[in-house]
Design an enzyme around this catalytic site. Structure first.
Site, mmCIF file in Angstrom:
data_model
loop_
_atom_site.group_PDB
_atom_site.id
_atom_site.type_symbol
_atom_site.label_atom_id
_atom_site.label_comp_id
_atom_site.label_asym_id
_atom_site.label_seq_id
_atom_site.Cartn_x
_atom_site.Cartn_y
_atom_site.Cartn_z
ATOM 1 N N TYR A 1 -6.991 6.553 3.136
ATOM 2 C CA TYR A 1 -7.040 5.441 2.192
ATOM 3 C C TYR A 1 -6.224 4.250 2.689
ATOM 4 O O TYR A 1 -6.702 3.105 2.702
ATOM 5 C CB TYR A 1 -6.549 5.847 0.789
ATOM 6 C CG TYR A 1 -6.211 4.600 0.010
ATOM 7 C CD1 TYR A 1 -7.224 3.809 -0.497
ATOM 8 C CD2 TYR A 1 -4.893 4.148 -0.087
ATOM 9 C CE1 TYR A 1 -6.945 2.606 -1.128
ATOM 10 C CE2 TYR A 1 -4.595 2.954 -0.713
ATOM 11 C CZ TYR A 1 -5.623 2.188 -1.229
ATOM 12 O OH TYR A 1 -5.344 0.998 -1.826
ATOM 13 N N ASP B 1 -10.023 5.003 -3.074
ATOM 14 C CA ASP B 1 -8.837 5.389 -3.827
ATOM 15 C C ASP B 1 -9.289 5.985 -5.158
ATOM 16 O O ASP B 1 -10.480 6.102 -5.430
ATOM 17 C CB ASP B 1 -7.913 4.193 -4.051
ATOM 18 C CG ASP B 1 -8.390 3.348 -5.202
ATOM 19 O OD1 ASP B 1 -9.621 3.149 -5.296
ATOM 20 O OD2 ASP B 1 -7.591 2.899 -6.014
ATOM 21 N N CYS C 1 -16.008 -0.209 -21.873
ATOM 22 C CA CYS C 1 -17.359 -0.508 -21.397
ATOM 23 C C CYS C 1 -17.861 -1.848 -21.934
ATOM 24 O O CYS C 1 -18.697 -2.496 -21.304
ATOM 25 C CB CYS C 1 -18.313 0.613 -21.791
ATOM 26 S SG CYS C 1 -17.877 2.221 -21.072
ATOM 27 N N CYS D 1 -24.667 1.134 -15.429
ATOM 28 C CA CYS D 1 -23.836 2.329 -15.296
ATOM 29 C C CYS D 1 -24.597 3.594 -15.687
ATOM 30 O O CYS D 1 -25.043 3.750 -16.821
ATOM 31 C CB CYS D 1 -22.579 2.195 -16.163
ATOM 32 S SG CYS D 1 -21.487 3.635 -16.062
ATOM 33 N N GLU E 1 0.819 -1.208 0.000
ATOM 34 C CA GLU E 1 0.000 0.000 0.000
ATOM 35 C C GLU E 1 0.859 1.267 0.000
ATOM 36 O O GLU E 1 0.529 2.246 -0.649
ATOM 37 C CB GLU E 1 -0.965 0.000 1.185
ATOM 38 C CG GLU E 1 -2.061 -1.066 1.089
ATOM 39 C CD GLU E 1 -2.910 -0.933 -0.177
ATOM 40 O OE1 GLU E 1 -2.923 0.147 -0.786
ATOM 41 O OE2 GLU E 1 -3.551 -1.926 -0.552
#
Length: 287
Positions: free
Chosen positions: A118, A136, A197, A206, A35
DNA sequence: AATTCGTGGTA
DNA sequence: TTACCAAGAAT
């Protein structure tokens, strides 16, 4: 919006990358190191450095026992080397305050150097399976599009955005997997510049797509300048020291950045940051 | 709230 | 070539 859950989790099960810090045997320390390294640095560049880091320092105590300069050197060219310093300091704090074990609570994690909202949420979720709102850049973009109907989120996290992320977050034990699945979708499919997509498991749901992919219409997003900046200068100077064993004479630094005023200002800043130390009259070294 | 802080890949 | 972007944090 719970309709998002099943298709996204199924997509993740099939398409998730096999990353070292995601494996069942990965330690919380491995997750924490990943991270830190992934803060503003792409996965492909983190992979080799993370592997070497964990092999060298398998536990926080192993890193804490080293001089900070060893962390800076091992950080290599990941960028933003203060993260190496903070990871080293965080390892020390873990030894001091948590008996050498990466803490599991969000608040304890947040109190560590280099750990913001985060990273605290990510470690709590991915290393310990907790239900945390992990916001994030990927999650923000995916939820901004799928639920909010906009191409890009605001510059900083809004209350509405956090509420939305909380609202779609499933209960344990699915929450942590859901969070990493949304991140992965943002990284692989719902990307910033060319979303695919046709490959998206939630395209039918969406909002942004349903509205015809309206273009971003918010305030202009900042582009970081680079040539001639202090960041470039600092990178050159630290690089000259990092890639050398032992102290580096100022003549080498003058060659790395000829402009005197900026060079001296950046050297002073690097020393103030703890990334460099003076070694005698005319040399610098890693701390 | 707006800036600062590295580096390298891609279109 | 330039512009943009990549699992943010600290101040």
């Amino acid at each position: 919006m719970s309709d998002l859950h099943a298709p996204l989790l199924a997509w993740y099960d099939e398409h998730a990358r096999d990353l070292p810090w995601r494996r069942p045997e990965a330690s919380p320390w491995s997750v924490m190191v990943s991270e830190f390294m992934l803060q503003q640095t792409p996965v492909v560049r983190v992979l080799p450095v993370h592997e070497r880091w964990l092999a060298t320092w398998p536990t926080p105590a192993d890193l804490a026992a080293e001089p900070a300069g060893e962390a800076v050197r091992a950080w290599g060219r990941l960028g933003y080397p203060r993260r190496a310093l903070r990871l080293h300091a965080a390892a020390g704090a873990i030894v001091e305050r948590h008996d050498g074990e990466v803490p599991a609570s969000y608040d304890d994690l947040l109190a560590l150097p280099g750990v913001g909202d985060y990273t605290a949420a990510a470690i709590a979720a991915f290393a310990f399976g907790q239900r945390q709102v992990v916001l994030d850049t990927n999650v923000r973009r995916v939820l901004g599009r799928a639920v909010g109907g906009v191409e890009f989120p605001a510059a900083s996290v809004t209350r509405a955005e956090r509420d939305r992320a909380e609202a779609v977050l499933p209960d344990e034990p699915l929450a942590a997997t859901w969070s990493v699945a949304v991140m992965e979708l943002g990284a692989l499919v719902c990307t910033a510049t060319s979303p695919r997509c046709d490959a998206c498991p939630v395209a039918d749901l969406c909002t942004w797509r349903a509205a015809g992919h309206p273009a971003y219409d918010g305030p202009p997003r900042k582009v970081q300048a680079w040539a001639g900046t202090d960041r470039q200068c600092r990178g050159r100077l630290l690089g000259a020291v990092r890639d050398t064993d032992g102290p580096v004479h100022v003549s080498r630094l003058e060659a790395a950045w000829p402009e005197a005023a900026q060079r001296e200002r950046c050297l002073a800043a690097l020393v103030a940051d703890g990334l460099l130390v003076r070694a005698g009259e005319s040399a610098y070294a890693l701390p």
